[in-house]
Design a protein around this motif. Sequence first.
Motif, PDB file in Angstrom:
ATOM      1  N   PRO A  37       0.830  -1.198   0.000  1.00 44.80           N
ATOM      2  CA  PRO A  37       0.000   0.000   0.000  1.00 44.80           C
ATOM      3  C   PRO A  37       0.868   1.253   0.000  1.00 44.80           C
ATOM      4  O   PRO A  37       1.974   1.247   0.533  1.00 44.80           O
ATOM      5  CB  PRO A  37      -0.800  -0.114   1.301  1.00 44.80           C
ATOM      6  N   GLY A  38       0.356   2.300  -0.600  1.00 44.44           N
ATOM      7  CA  GLY A  38       1.070   3.573  -0.606  1.00 44.44           C
ATOM      8  C   GLY A  38       0.083   4.711  -0.710  1.00 44.44           C
ATOM      9  O   GLY A  38      -1.098   4.507  -1.017  1.00 44.44           O
ATOM     10  N   ALA A  39       0.547   5.901  -0.438  1.00 41.73           N
ATOM     11  CA  ALA A  39      -0.295   7.090  -0.524  1.00 41.73           C
ATOM     12  C   ALA A  39       0.439   8.149  -1.323  1.00 41.73           C
ATOM     13  O   ALA A  39       1.646   8.309  -1.204  1.00 41.73           O
ATOM     14  CB  ALA A  39      -0.610   7.612   0.867  1.00 41.73           C
ATOM     15  N   SER A 115       5.765  14.675  -6.949  1.00 39.83           N
ATOM     16  CA  SER A 115       5.325  15.523  -5.848  1.00 39.83           C
ATOM     17  C   SER A 115       6.544  15.789  -4.978  1.00 39.83           C
ATOM     18  O   SER A 115       7.538  15.071  -5.054  1.00 39.83           O
ATOM     19  CB  SER A 115       4.258  14.806  -5.023  1.00 39.83           C
ATOM     20  N   TYR A 116       6.448  16.786  -4.168  1.00 43.89           N
ATOM     21  CA  TYR A 116       7.562  17.108  -3.276  1.00 43.89           C
ATOM     22  C   TYR A 116       7.365  16.355  -1.960  1.00 43.89           C
ATOM     23  O   TYR A 116       7.092  16.942  -0.930  1.00 43.89           O
ATOM     24  CB  TYR A 116       7.653  18.609  -3.066  1.00 43.89           C
ATOM     25  N   THR A 120       8.456   9.989  -3.455  1.00 45.70           N
ATOM     26  CA  THR A 120       8.504  10.170  -4.899  1.00 45.70           C
ATOM     27  C   THR A 120       9.563   9.313  -5.566  1.00 45.70           C
ATOM     28  O   THR A 120       9.303   8.688  -6.588  1.00 45.70           O
ATOM     29  CB  THR A 120       8.713  11.660  -5.260  1.00 45.70           C
ATOM     30  N   ASP A 121      10.757   9.270  -5.004  1.00 40.25           N
ATOM     31  CA  ASP A 121      11.830   8.516  -5.655  1.00 40.25           C
ATOM     32  C   ASP A 121      11.454   7.049  -5.819  1.00 40.25           C
ATOM     33  O   ASP A 121      11.495   6.505  -6.911  1.00 40.25           O
ATOM     34  CB  ASP A 121      13.141   8.646  -4.869  1.00 40.25           C
ATOM     35  N   ARG A 122      11.068   6.424  -4.742  1.00 42.24           N
ATOM     36  CA  ARG A 122      10.723   4.999  -4.779  1.00 42.24           C
ATOM     37  C   ARG A 122       9.489   4.768  -5.647  1.00 42.24           C
ATOM     38  O   ARG A 122       9.467   3.894  -6.501  1.00 42.24           O
ATOM     39  CB  ARG A 122      10.467   4.500  -3.355  1.00 42.24           C
ATOM     40  N   ARG A 123       8.467   5.579  -5.457  1.00 40.91           N
ATOM     41  CA  ARG A 123       7.183   5.356  -6.117  1.00 40.91           C
ATOM     42  C   ARG A 123       7.231   5.673  -7.614  1.00 40.91           C
ATOM     43  O   ARG A 123       6.936   4.814  -8.438  1.00 40.91           O
ATOM     44  CB  ARG A 123       6.113   6.215  -5.418  1.00 40.91           C
ATOM     45  N   ARG A 125       9.860   6.800  -9.639  1.00 41.85           N
ATOM     46  CA  ARG A 125      11.060   6.516 -10.430  1.00 41.85           C
ATOM     47  C   ARG A 125      11.449   5.040 -10.450  1.00 41.85           C
ATOM     48  O   ARG A 125      12.210   4.627 -11.311  1.00 41.85           O
ATOM     49  CB  ARG A 125      12.225   7.342  -9.901  1.00 41.85           C
ATOM     50  N   VAL A 126      10.953   4.249  -9.484  1.00 44.17           N
ATOM     51  CA  VAL A 126      11.350   2.837  -9.398  1.00 44.17           C
ATOM     52  C   VAL A 126      10.151   1.902  -9.549  1.00 44.17           C
ATOM     53  O   VAL A 126      10.094   1.101 -10.484  1.00 44.17           O
ATOM     54  CB  VAL A 126      12.092   2.549  -8.069  1.00 44.17           C
ATOM     55  N   GLU A 127       9.201   1.983  -8.625  1.00 40.72           N
ATOM     56  CA  GLU A 127       8.110   1.011  -8.600  1.00 40.72           C
ATOM     57  C   GLU A 127       7.138   1.160  -9.763  1.00 40.72           C
ATOM     58  O   GLU A 127       6.748   0.170 -10.377  1.00 40.72           O
ATOM     59  CB  GLU A 127       7.347   1.107  -7.277  1.00 40.72           C
ATOM     60  N   LYS A 128       6.730   2.374 -10.069  1.00 40.00           N
ATOM     61  CA  LYS A 128       5.733   2.549 -11.124  1.00 40.00           C
ATOM     62  C   LYS A 128       6.258   2.219 -12.516  1.00 40.00           C
ATOM     63  O   LYS A 128       5.543   1.572 -13.278  1.00 40.00           O
ATOM     64  CB  LYS A 128       5.123   3.935 -11.056  1.00 40.00           C
ATOM     65  N   PRO A 129       7.482   2.616 -12.887  1.00 35.85           N
ATOM     66  CA  PRO A 129       7.944   2.190 -14.220  1.00 35.85           C
ATOM     67  C   PRO A 129       7.914   0.668 -14.371  1.00 35.85           C
ATOM     68  O   PRO A 129       7.504   0.149 -15.410  1.00 35.85           O
ATOM     69  CB  PRO A 129       9.366   2.732 -14.324  1.00 35.85           C
ATOM     70  N   ARG A 130       8.314  -0.031 -13.345  1.00 38.29           N
ATOM     71  CA  ARG A 130       8.317  -1.496 -13.401  1.00 38.29           C
ATOM     72  C   ARG A 130       6.882  -2.029 -13.514  1.00 38.29           C
ATOM     73  O   ARG A 130       6.587  -2.879 -14.349  1.00 38.29           O
ATOM     74  CB  ARG A 130       9.010  -2.074 -12.171  1.00 38.29           C
ATOM     75  N   ALA A 131       5.983  -1.521 -12.684  1.00 39.57           N
ATOM     76  CA  ALA A 131       4.596  -1.996 -12.706  1.00 39.57           C
ATOM     77  C   ALA A 131       3.909  -1.669 -14.028  1.00 39.57           C
ATOM     78  O   ALA A 131       3.191  -2.514 -14.583  1.00 39.57           O
ATOM     79  CB  ALA A 131       3.821  -1.386 -11.539  1.00 39.57           C
ATOM     80  N   TYR A 132       4.131  -0.468 -14.557  1.00 42.44           N
ATOM     81  CA  TYR A 132       3.507  -0.102 -15.828  1.00 42.44           C
ATOM     82  C   TYR A 132       4.078  -0.939 -16.974  1.00 42.44           C
ATOM     83  O   TYR A 132       3.348  -1.338 -17.884  1.00 42.44           O
ATOM     84  CB  TYR A 132       3.688   1.387 -16.114  1.00 42.44           C
ATOM     85  N   ALA A 133       5.370  -1.225 -16.956  1.00 42.88           N
ATOM     86  CA  ALA A 133       5.984  -2.076 -17.991  1.00 42.88           C
ATOM     87  C   ALA A 133       5.450  -3.501 -17.899  1.00 42.88           C
ATOM     88  O   ALA A 133       5.149  -4.123 -18.919  1.00 42.88           O
ATOM     89  CB  ALA A 133       7.502  -2.068 -17.858  1.00 42.88           C
ATOM     90  N   GLU A 134       5.332  -4.026 -16.676  1.00 37.40           N
ATOM     91  CA  GLU A 134       4.772  -5.371 -16.494  1.00 37.40           C
ATOM     92  C   GLU A 134       3.354  -5.451 -17.031  1.00 37.40           C
ATOM     93  O   GLU A 134       2.931  -6.479 -17.550  1.00 37.40           O
ATOM     94  CB  GLU A 134       4.758  -5.753 -15.010  1.00 37.40           C
ATOM     95  N   THR A 135       2.615  -4.367 -16.905  1.00 35.54           N
ATOM     96  CA  THR A 135       1.232  -4.309 -17.360  1.00 35.54           C
ATOM     97  C   THR A 135       1.147  -4.156 -18.882  1.00 35.54           C
ATOM     98  O   THR A 135       0.111  -4.427 -19.460  1.00 35.54           O
ATOM     99  CB  THR A 135       0.508  -3.141 -16.650  1.00 35.54           C
ATOM    100  N   GLY A 136       2.233  -3.716 -19.510  1.00 40.28           N
ATOM    101  CA  GLY A 136       2.249  -3.559 -20.959  1.00 40.28           C
ATOM    102  C   GLY A 136       1.781  -2.211 -21.462  1.00 40.28           C
ATOM    103  O   GLY A 136       1.475  -2.054 -22.645  1.00 40.28           O
TER     104      GLY A 136
END
Length: 193
Positions: A37-39, A115-116, A120-123, A125-136
């Motif tokens: 989970p994240g916010a 966001s400031y 932001t860095d983890r979410r 720059r790291v986690e979302k690119p991977r998740a979006y790529a996995e999703t296609g």
Amino acid sequence: MRVGEEGALTQEVFEDLARRIARFDEAPRLEFVNGKPGAKALPDGNHGRIIEWLTRLCIRADPGNWLSAAQGLRIGAYRKGNARPDGVLAPLETFVGQGEWASPDGVLMVVEVTSYDEDTDRRDRVEKPRAYAETGIPVYLLIDRDACEVKVHSQPDGVRYEQVVTVPYGKSVELPDPVGIELDTEPLKNWVR
């Protein structure tokens, strides 16, 4: 509220919690990326202005598409996650009849504006690119207000994006097919701290 097996937060429990919190005026925007989970911080005025600017550019390029600033997506390996990108570009009818967390089928591009905040860095720059790529999802556009640069991720291979192009604010960058827009990033200089 119940918690899943061995105290783990399940997708169903997360969605119930997100619905409950969304009723409050100043609630953070909840996501469930890579099983965690994240916010997200609430967007500020410059953040909103960037999305407005990008929406106009997308409509001008193809009036049959819309950049939604509110659509949640089911993302990640085996759809074990929910994200609410800052923008989701898709043909106009893509999300008709779907709920708060829609299928990513038909999505052309997702957009995140940093966001400031400390996540932001983890979410973004790291986690979302991977998740979006996995999703296609074909294109992931990151507008990074901390670094004053734009990153265009494309060519997902099911694990990661094979192509990442980074330009500083003020340069132009191609949002590749299926988006097909030449993006002049000069106006972004007006919307940073």
